[in-house]
Design an enzyme around this catalytic site. Structure first.
Site, PDB file in Angstrom:
ATOM      1  N   SER A 188      -2.956  -7.966   2.664  1.00 41.05           N
ATOM      2  CA  SER A 188      -3.231  -7.884   4.097  1.00 41.05           C
ATOM      3  C   SER A 188      -3.647  -9.243   4.655  1.00 41.05           C
ATOM      4  O   SER A 188      -3.212  -9.639   5.733  1.00 41.05           O
ATOM      5  CB  SER A 188      -4.343  -6.864   4.363  1.00 41.05           C
ATOM      6  OG  SER A 188      -3.915  -5.564   4.039  1.00 41.05           O
ATOM      7  N   ARG A 222      -2.174  -6.210  -8.264  1.00 43.75           N
ATOM      8  CA  ARG A 222      -1.097  -7.168  -8.081  1.00 43.75           C
ATOM      9  C   ARG A 222      -1.263  -8.406  -8.942  1.00 43.75           C
ATOM     10  O   ARG A 222      -0.308  -9.040  -9.325  1.00 43.75           O
ATOM     11  CB  ARG A 222      -1.058  -7.641  -6.627  1.00 43.75           C
ATOM     12  CG  ARG A 222      -0.516  -6.637  -5.673  1.00 43.75           C
ATOM     13  CD  ARG A 222      -0.789  -7.116  -4.295  1.00 43.75           C
ATOM     14  NE  ARG A 222      -2.172  -7.618  -4.247  1.00 43.75           N
ATOM     15  CZ  ARG A 222      -2.764  -8.079  -3.173  1.00 43.75           C
ATOM     16  NH1 ARG A 222      -2.107  -8.131  -2.049  1.00 43.75           N
ATOM     17  NH2 ARG A 222      -4.004  -8.492  -3.208  1.00 43.75           N
ATOM     18  N   HIS A 280       0.834  -1.210   0.000  1.00 41.15           N
ATOM     19  CA  HIS A 280       0.000   0.000   0.000  1.00 41.15           C
ATOM     20  C   HIS A 280       0.866   1.255   0.000  1.00 41.15           C
ATOM     21  O   HIS A 280       0.613   2.212  -0.735  1.00 41.15           O
ATOM     22  CB  HIS A 280      -0.899   0.023   1.246  1.00 41.15           C
ATOM     23  CG  HIS A 280      -1.900  -1.078   1.312  1.00 41.15           C
ATOM     24  ND1 HIS A 280      -2.072  -1.877   2.427  1.00 41.15           N
ATOM     25  CD2 HIS A 280      -2.799  -1.541   0.405  1.00 41.15           C
ATOM     26  CE1 HIS A 280      -3.027  -2.753   2.210  1.00 41.15           C
ATOM     27  NE2 HIS A 280      -3.487  -2.576   0.986  1.00 41.15           N
ATOM     28  N   LYS A 286     -18.308  -5.816   7.727  1.00 39.83           N
ATOM     29  CA  LYS A 286     -17.139  -6.658   7.498  1.00 39.83           C
ATOM     30  C   LYS A 286     -16.275  -6.705   8.751  1.00 39.83           C
ATOM     31  O   LYS A 286     -15.855  -5.668   9.269  1.00 39.83           O
ATOM     32  CB  LYS A 286     -16.335  -6.076   6.325  1.00 39.83           C
ATOM     33  CG  LYS A 286     -15.447  -7.090   5.628  1.00 39.83           C
ATOM     34  CD  LYS A 286     -14.764  -6.445   4.435  1.00 39.83           C
ATOM     35  CE  LYS A 286     -13.467  -7.161   4.104  1.00 39.83           C
ATOM     36  NZ  LYS A 286     -12.663  -6.405   3.135  1.00 39.83           N
TER      37      LYS A 286
END
Lengths: 166, 166, 166, 166, 166, 166
Positions: F129, F91, F18, F42
């Site tokens: 993450s 990515r 990030h 979430k």
């Protein structure tokens, strides 16, 4: 049991990614035969003999690696060489599906031979022979992506010595 | 309503996967027109006439299947033949995206015609015409992947009779 | 022959993309049964009854469309309803592979039933039920992506009337 | 050198696809440790002990296969067991990318350990544990996709004896 | 700081999708250089000069867009033009991976230059130069997919005036 | 013109990947707002406040970076902040399609706002993450993948000090 794996390809030319796969394979197999496909139907930058020389120079410190040239069906060649395994490197998702179809076809042609996939080292993910040839043809500095002899040969082919080499 | 579907392709040569798609399609459509694209820009192993003969022999037990040759735009041909549907077989993820773009283009060119996808039978997932030609060219035994006449023709082309056939 | 197709799903809630697939399917099939899976294991925003009502309202102009609810195995339900075909819409590459595995599993469970894929209309490629629910939950204006009743019900659920509706 | 490979997974439950990967792996490795991850964070259908019993029954004819349970980091477990290789089966394109990231992470965590991929046998491409559990939960006949004991245990879990078993 | 981006490509011919990317890019960059690669190794339908003229006509209302032709390595050209960014449009998953490898290669060749991806406008997802050329070669009506001059030039090339244009 | 980009995400926790995207973005944009989505639906490992603190510490050397928290629709937040661009890092291929759908949805919700994709630095391709949290939870050494404060916080959370830190 002695385990021999065939590592087939065009190797036009061999890259550090290919060298990396052979070195990883040697942790699993007793012997690896790097097998260059002689394919008259496919145009190549280097002759089969040039490609063989470049691979030999790059891998000559390994006594259990053999460089060979084959024609015809891969599974027939593997059988002739008493190798039960075909070794393939993988770098990217787009390659995976083609490899998958190829492995299924080879299994169909000869049930005794299976395909083993190793993951290319992280640094070599983008070093395909074709992308390196393209960069070299435009004068890009491809040192560090291919063995030294290949770097030299590519510069000879494309008639350019980059400033970084002087 | 009578439903006719066009099943277009190169069919160079027809495989058991193609035959399978036609047979599956016949459960949904009243008539299927297998339409060989005559494309001078693309090199082929077999002539259009040879390809037509091989398909006819493979599908001659179905009275509601017609084999035809077309040139030009597929949607124009479909319209001329009063067929509202283009039939496509799918085998793999990599094919899907190209098929998707093609179907969008065809819909753009003629809103009346839509594309229907059928999944190739499991056994035929790896039998593309090109992978079969490659195997056959190296002497691989491709019996069981293509109709008998195609198997014969491929062996004629590549001048090899494998031991399994004698 | 009469051809009936089952169009199964969660439809939580139905979108214009689903409506589009039914309309396209009606060009090929004589009858389409929209079949809502009652799945206690999966949490839903709307009850099965609410979902059924929203689909009925959206498709009530088609006399050859039936809305039903089923439990258990899809292929068993299809057989019970004398439907030889499962109809699925496709929007994206990522969906394709799951659909492929599912279709193979269903074929394994019942060889008589096959899966037909139609391509969602271009405008509906991004209208999945889940992405619409997420947008609606944050107060996004989802008019034009779902039938009017669904738009209303979503706003009721999330307790928000956006300025565009006043 | 003796080569040991770790074959890690949830195995909830073991399928014929898993058994196939072990059998293929035994052609390359001297010993395979099937390692069940004890992961309290992930809900499972079977307890670790049930899963272990099912794998043991399915693979008890191989003296060089060991079934074990591990917690914590896979690479730490592999090191503790003196295994330089992690064995993974691959079935589909969608799995490939996740496997790729996982293998990169594991290499980052321990450079000595590498990942080897084998291709699942053709017949097992669609037999994931989760798709089999889903089919079984709806009363689908999953004989032939899992070892006999697993088939029995699944039917016990879901309280259904299908007609095919009587 | 003034920000210049290079938008490289073959543009054989320019499509409305390309025009769309330039217009989107102008919201982020102060200047965009549309850079046509002169690549003798790749066969093209239009000459570099024809391609340049078509782009100029399509983008002549933007004073901060320059059309140029380059040879050799893209990163060298970008450096020469003082542009720190390469602009690329993306339409589809299949393109993504190639773009990814290319961007990695370019970063390896020159760390100072980075690649920025913009998403093609929804309507242009299926308008690749090659699919448009194929449609045009068969007499398909490609108005609305390319700028007017390109439409005219394509019809000249393929010697066909479709009924829609009269 | 002043260009502001919103870089939205969960950042649970922020990784070096990030940070890398922000640094790359600063070469193109005058200001970047790192916007943490407050999403009660979430479950997260860190609270929004903890996440904000970790990002601030990691990026405090950049005066033109602001860390903020938002609720509701991203495009509404971007409009409120006068930011015409949403910045996203990419990515992997598997992420691309979801990002694509999201960007289409956002464009549908607000035509004025567009999405720009930057490629994550090569070394960060595997540092998601979630994969980092998983490794950390099993005691893996994740130094070098996350900023120092994040590394410390993760160890606190999972109650483990690895030998490498002593």
């Amino acid at each position: 049991m002695e385990r021999t794996a065939i590592y087939p390809g065009s190797f036009d030319p061999v890259t550090n990614g290919h060298v990396d796969i052979v070195e990883r394979g040697l942790k699993i197999f007793d012997k690896i035969i790097v097998a260059i496909l002689r394919n008259p139907a496919k145009e190549a930058l280097f002759t089969v003999e040039e490609r063989k020389e470049m691979i030999e120079t790059s891998l000559n410190k390994y006594s259990n690696v053999e460089i060979d040239v084959f024609e015809g069906l891969l599974v027939d060649y593997a059988k002739k060489r008493n190798a039960g395994t075909i070794l393939r490197g993988m770098r990217a998702v787009s390659e995976f599906e083609y490899e998958f179809q190829l492995a299924l076809m080879n299994r169909k042609l000869n049930r005794e031979i299976q395909t083993v996939f190793l993951m290319t080292g992280f640094r070599w993910i983008f070093t395909s022979s074709s992308i390196i040839k393209e960069a070299a043809s435009f004068g890009g500095n491809i040192n560090g992506m291919v063995p030294p002899l290949v770097s030299l040969k590519l510069k000879e082919k494309f008639g350019c010595i980059t400033s970084a080499d002087e």
